[in-house]
Design an enzyme around this catalytic site. Structure first.
Site, short mmCIF file in Angstrom:
data_model
loop_
_atom_site.label_atom_id
_atom_site.label_comp_id
_atom_site.label_asym_id
_atom_site.label_seq_id
_atom_site.Cartn_x
_atom_site.Cartn_y
_atom_site.Cartn_z
N HIS A 44 0.85 -1.18 0.00
CA HIS A 44 0.00 0.00 0.00
C HIS A 44 0.89 1.24 0.00
O HIS A 44 2.11 1.14 0.23
CB HIS A 44 -0.93 0.01 1.23
CG HIS A 44 -0.19 0.04 2.54
ND1 HIS A 44 -0.09 -1.06 3.36
CD2 HIS A 44 0.49 1.03 3.16
CE1 HIS A 44 0.61 -0.74 4.43
NE2 HIS A 44 0.98 0.52 4.34
P1 TYD Z 1 -1.57 -3.85 7.87
O1 TYD Z 1 -1.75 -2.48 7.30
O2 TYD Z 1 -2.19 -5.00 7.11
O3 TYD Z 1 -0.04 -4.15 8.07
P2 TYD Z 1 1.15 -4.13 6.97
O4 TYD Z 1 1.26 -2.73 6.48
O5 TYD Z 1 2.36 -4.55 7.73
O6 TYD Z 1 0.81 -5.09 5.87
O7 TYD Z 1 -2.13 -3.86 9.34
C1 TYD Z 1 -2.49 -5.03 10.02
C2 TYD Z 1 -3.67 -4.74 10.95
O8 TYD Z 1 -3.30 -3.85 11.97
C3 TYD Z 1 -4.85 -4.13 10.23
O9 TYD Z 1 -6.03 -4.73 10.72
C4 TYD Z 1 -4.84 -2.68 10.64
C5 TYD Z 1 -4.17 -2.72 11.99
N1 TYD Z 1 -3.38 -1.54 12.31
C6 TYD Z 1 -3.82 -0.68 13.30
O10 TYD Z 1 -4.90 -0.87 13.91
N2 TYD Z 1 -3.06 0.42 13.62
C7 TYD Z 1 -1.89 0.68 12.98
O11 TYD Z 1 -1.23 1.68 13.31
C8 TYD Z 1 -1.46 -0.21 11.92
C9 TYD Z 1 -0.17 0.06 11.18
C10 TYD Z 1 -2.23 -1.30 11.64
#
Ligand code: TYD
Length: 128
Positions: A44
């Site tokens: 992303h």
């Molecule tokens: P995700 O964006 O999928 O992680 P990555 O960028 O490593 O692939 O995030 C995983 C989960 O954590 C998703 O359900 C959203 C949650 N999350 C939060 O609640 N707060 C945060 O600051 C972050 C980064 C993720």
């Protein structure tokens, strides 16, 4: 960016000060660890977020894609961080079993700040 490192015969210490060591106010901290083998994360971009990424333990590859070029940063030192400011597509690969990836972020978590579709990301970079 190299971080101020205070090491002595007792061990190592790195200190990071908001608006000094890193050029933003930190509103959120999160860390990624216990990653499963071969896992890939990210995929992303963010519309408006500054981040500072430190691999405090282990190693991983952090890819930044600006829409025309992909750059892979091998993160393998707790004494260095990757500063991200701008609309880059992010991917994380090749986590070692012991990897702990610490992220300091300039904004609270907001789903609306995410661009999760690569084509939308490319359109966004071309509109800037
Ligand atoms: P995700 O964006 O999928 O992680 P990555 O960028 O490593 O692939 O995030 C995983 C989960 O954590 C998703 O359900 C959203 C949650 N999350 C939060 O609640 N707060 C945060 O600051 C972050 C980064 C993720």
């Amino acid at each position: 960016m190299k971080l101020p490192h205070y090491g002595d015969d007792r061990g190592s210490l790195v200190a990071i000060e908001a608006n000094e060591t890193i050029p933003f106010e930190v509103k959120r901290i999160y860390y990624i660890f216990d990653t499963e083998k071969e896992v890939q994360r990210g995929f992303h971009a963010h519309k408006n977020l500054k981040q500072f990424v430190i691999c405090v333990k282990g190693t991983c590859d952090f890819i930044l894609d600006d829409g025309s070029e992909r750059t892979t940063f091998k993160l393998d030192s707790a004494k260095e961080g990757l500063f991200i400011d701008g609309v880059y597509w992010r991917e994380m690969h090749n986590f070692s079993d012991d990897c702990v990836l610490l992220v300091l972020a300039s904004e609270h978590y907001s789903k609306e700040d995410y661009i999760t579709n690569y084509e939308d990301f490319l359109l966004q970079t071309r509109n800037i």
